[in-house]
Design a protein around this motif. Sequence first.
Motif, PDB file in Angstrom:
ATOM      1  N   HIS A  99      44.515  36.068  41.265  1.00 21.50           N
ATOM      2  CA  HIS A  99      43.588  37.145  41.168  1.00 21.50           C
ATOM      3  C   HIS A  99      44.642  38.447  40.262  1.00 21.50           C
ATOM      4  O   HIS A  99      44.200  39.221  39.304  1.00 21.50           O
ATOM      5  CB  HIS A  99      43.227  37.677  42.521  1.00 21.50           C
ATOM      6  CG  HIS A  99      42.391  38.780  42.376  1.00 21.50           C
ATOM      7  ND1 HIS A  99      42.677  40.301  42.772  1.00 21.50           N
ATOM      8  CD2 HIS A  99      40.916  39.099  42.136  1.00 21.50           C
ATOM      9  CE1 HIS A  99      41.717  41.077  42.493  1.00 21.50           C
ATOM     10  NE2 HIS A  99      40.690  40.388  42.078  1.00 21.50           N
ATOM     11  N   ALA A 100      45.702  38.653  41.280  1.00 27.00           N
ATOM     12  CA  ALA A 100      46.690  39.575  40.462  1.00 27.00           C
ATOM     13  C   ALA A 100      46.916  39.292  38.780  1.00 27.00           C
ATOM     14  O   ALA A 100      46.842  40.153  38.087  1.00 27.00           O
ATOM     15  CB  ALA A 100      47.879  39.663  41.237  1.00 27.00           C
ATOM     16  N   LYS A 130      43.670  40.000  37.081  1.00 25.83           N
ATOM     17  CA  LYS A 130      43.366  41.610  37.031  1.00 25.83           C
ATOM     18  C   LYS A 130      44.250  41.999  36.007  1.00 25.83           C
ATOM     19  O   LYS A 130      43.819  43.107  35.319  1.00 25.83           O
ATOM     20  CB  LYS A 130      43.561  42.119  38.196  1.00 25.83           C
ATOM     21  CG  LYS A 130      43.158  43.211  38.448  1.00 25.83           C
ATOM     22  CD  LYS A 130      43.193  43.837  40.015  1.00 25.83           C
ATOM     23  CE  LYS A 130      42.902  45.137  40.154  1.00 25.83           C
ATOM     24  NZ  LYS A 130      42.717  45.698  41.565  1.00 25.83           N
ATOM     25  N   PRO A 136      39.943  42.275  31.736  1.00 23.10           N
ATOM     26  CA  PRO A 136      39.840  41.058  31.978  1.00 23.10           C
ATOM     27  C   PRO A 136      38.354  40.815  32.108  1.00 23.10           C
ATOM     28  O   PRO A 136      37.623  39.599  31.833  1.00 23.10           O
ATOM     29  CB  PRO A 136      40.203  40.474  33.496  1.00 23.10           C
ATOM     30  CG  PRO A 136      40.625  42.181  33.957  1.00 23.10           C
ATOM     31  CD  PRO A 136      40.950  42.906  32.870  1.00 23.10           C
ATOM     32  N   ARG A 137      37.480  41.807  32.365  1.00 26.14           N
ATOM     33  CA  ARG A 137      36.226  41.781  32.368  1.00 26.14           C
ATOM     34  C   ARG A 137      35.438  42.158  30.776  1.00 26.14           C
ATOM     35  O   ARG A 137      34.011  42.209  30.601  1.00 26.14           O
ATOM     36  CB  ARG A 137      35.206  42.347  33.369  1.00 26.14           C
ATOM     37  CG  ARG A 137      35.644  41.824  34.661  1.00 26.14           C
ATOM     38  CD  ARG A 137      34.782  42.588  35.595  1.00 26.14           C
ATOM     39  NE  ARG A 137      35.790  42.975  37.187  1.00 26.14           N
ATOM     40  CZ  ARG A 137      35.522  43.801  37.893  1.00 26.14           C
ATOM     41  NH1 ARG A 137      34.677  44.778  37.577  1.00 26.14           N
ATOM     42  NH2 ARG A 137      36.570  44.014  38.741  1.00 26.14           N
ATOM     43  N   VAL A 168      41.240  34.498  31.562  1.00 27.29           N
ATOM     44  CA  VAL A 168      40.937  34.528  32.879  1.00 27.29           C
ATOM     45  C   VAL A 168      40.804  32.866  33.314  1.00 27.29           C
ATOM     46  O   VAL A 168      41.253  32.631  34.375  1.00 27.29           O
ATOM     47  CB  VAL A 168      39.892  35.525  33.331  1.00 27.29           C
ATOM     48  CG1 VAL A 168      39.503  35.354  34.799  1.00 27.29           C
ATOM     49  CG2 VAL A 168      40.316  36.928  32.974  1.00 27.29           C
TER      50      VAL A 168
END
Length: 134
Positions: free
Chosen positions: A34-35, A38, A57-58, A98
């Motif tokens: 996750h890190a 992110k 990331p999004r 990702v």
Amino acid sequence: MGASEQPDVAAMRAYADELRETFTRLQEQGLELHAKAKAVQVTETSSDGLVSVTVGPRGDLIRLDLDPRIYRRPDARALADTIAATARKAAEAAQQRVMEIFEPVIPAEQFKAHLEGDVEAAMAQLVDGIGGDR
């Protein structure tokens, strides 16, 4: 339910074991992955080199750089289209990155289906995994 209609119990158990192993890996590696996800930032530059876009990331816009040479051809529509296309390219690359980060614990196709909100594809993959019919 006839014998030919009964689910393959051994296949279901094997899939349950696989899911349990995946869940365990997620528990062990989840925070680190996750890190890393992110922290993803991707920069793409337009084919003419005049527009650079950096996204997170999004696909969220972090930075937009415009070369001063854009003023030599004052075409607002073309500039807007170039910015949008470059941002889409950067967002796709960020999503791919990702997925690569999480691939050790989540298959890319499954992760992509979840990212895109494609519930039908995600369910189809789940059903395929247990060898059943929808």
